[in-house]
Design a protein around this motif. Structure first.
Motif, short mmCIF file in Angstrom:
data_model
loop_
_atom_site.label_atom_id
_atom_site.label_comp_id
_atom_site.label_asym_id
_atom_site.label_seq_id
_atom_site.Cartn_x
_atom_site.Cartn_y
_atom_site.Cartn_z
N GLN A 173 0.87 -1.17 0.00
CA GLN A 173 0.00 0.00 0.00
C GLN A 173 0.91 1.22 0.00
O GLN A 173 1.65 1.44 0.96
CB GLN A 173 -0.91 0.02 1.22
N ALA A 174 0.87 1.98 -1.06
CA ALA A 174 1.73 3.16 -1.19
C ALA A 174 0.86 4.40 -1.29
O ALA A 174 -0.25 4.34 -1.82
CB ALA A 174 2.62 3.03 -2.42
N SER A 175 1.36 5.51 -0.77
CA SER A 175 0.59 6.75 -0.86
C SER A 175 1.54 7.94 -0.94
O SER A 175 2.65 7.92 -0.41
CB SER A 175 -0.35 6.90 0.33
N LEU A 176 1.08 8.95 -1.62
CA LEU A 176 1.74 10.24 -1.69
C LEU A 176 1.10 11.08 -0.60
O LEU A 176 -0.05 11.48 -0.73
CB LEU A 176 1.54 10.87 -3.07
N ASP A 177 1.80 11.30 0.51
CA ASP A 177 1.21 11.96 1.67
C ASP A 177 1.35 13.47 1.65
O ASP A 177 0.50 14.17 2.15
CB ASP A 177 1.84 11.43 2.97
N ARG A 178 2.45 13.99 1.09
CA ARG A 178 2.71 15.42 1.17
C ARG A 178 3.30 15.91 -0.14
O ARG A 178 4.15 15.27 -0.72
CB ARG A 178 3.69 15.71 2.30
#
Length: 189
Positions: A173-178
Motif C-alpha cells: 500500500q503506497a501513498s503520496l502523503d505530502r
C-alpha cells in the motif's frame, strides 16, 4: 472440532495485492528568502486528513551546514518554538528537541521526537521525501509512504498442516502523503 477443509482458499486478485493513493493529505507552499546566511520563510500548510486544517508559519534558520536550530512562529495559534535540527543517534534513528510557548494559553513546554525512515512495526513501513528541482529557486518535495507485507512461503509434512506448500503473495500500500512547493529567493552575487 471442525473437520479440515480440503479446499484451499482462493488466491487474491492482483489488484487486491497493491493499492497506490496519489491524493496527498498535506499541501505546503513555502516562500523562502535567503539573506546573509539566514533563511526567512513563510509557510502555508493545508491539511486534508483526518480533518481539514490550515497553518501559517514564519520560519527563521541559519543556512550554515552546522546549523543546530530553527525558530518558528504560528500567528494563528500564537505559538513560538525553537527546534533543534535532527540529531542522528543511529543510521536510521534521529532525535529532535524543541522548546515553545503558547501565548493564548500562557504555557511553556518542552517537546522531543524520535524519528526514523522506518515506521510501523519497524520494517513494514518506509517514509521518505524526494525533492525535484524544477529550476533555480523552484523546488518540489514529495513525501511518500509504503506499507508492505513481504511474501511468505509456508508448508508442512506430517503435521496438522494441510498443505505441503503454501505461498502468501504479500501486499503493498503506497501513498503520496505530502506535496511541497518551495519558492526560494537568494541574494547571491
Amino acid at each position: 472440532m471442525e473437520p479440515p477443509n480440503p479446499q484451499p482458499e482462493e488466491p487474491p486478485l492482483w489488484d487486491e495485492l497493491f493499492t497506490i493513493n496519489l491524493m496527498p493529505s498535506e499541501l505546503f507552499v513555502k516562500f523562502r528568502k535567503e539573506l546573509e546566511g539566514i533563511r526567512f520563510g513563510f509557510n502555508f500548510e493545508f491539511y486534508n486528513a483526518p480533518v481539514n486544517d490550515y497553518h501559517a508559519k514564519l520560519v527563521l534558520k541559519p543556512l550554515s551546514p552546522e546549523r543546530r536550530w530553527k525558530f518558528m512562529y504560528e500567528p494563528l495559534h500564537q505559538d513560538v518554538r525553537i527546534i533543534s535540527k535532527k540529531i542522528p543517534l543511529t543510521k536510521f534513528l534521529n532525535l529532535q528537541v524543541g522548546v515553545g510557548h503558547n501565548f493564548q494559553m500562557n504555557a511553556t513546554g518542552l517537546k522531543w521526537k524520535l524519528t526514523t525512515c522506518l515506521g510501523g512495526d519497524g520494517v513494514s513501513r518506509i517514509f521518505n521525501k524526494t525533492t525535484f528541482g524544477l529550476c533555480p529557486g523552484v523546488d518540489f518535495r514529495f513525501g511518500w509512504r509504503a506499507d508492505y507485507v513481504l511474501p511468505e512461503i509456508t508448508g508442512g509434512l506430517g503435521t496438522d498442516e494441510q498443505l505441503l506448500f503454501n505461498m502468501n503473495s504479500g501486499r503493498l500500500q503506497a501513498s503520496l502523503d505530502r506535496v511541497e512547493a518551495i519558492l526560494t529567493h537568494s541574494d547571491y552575487r
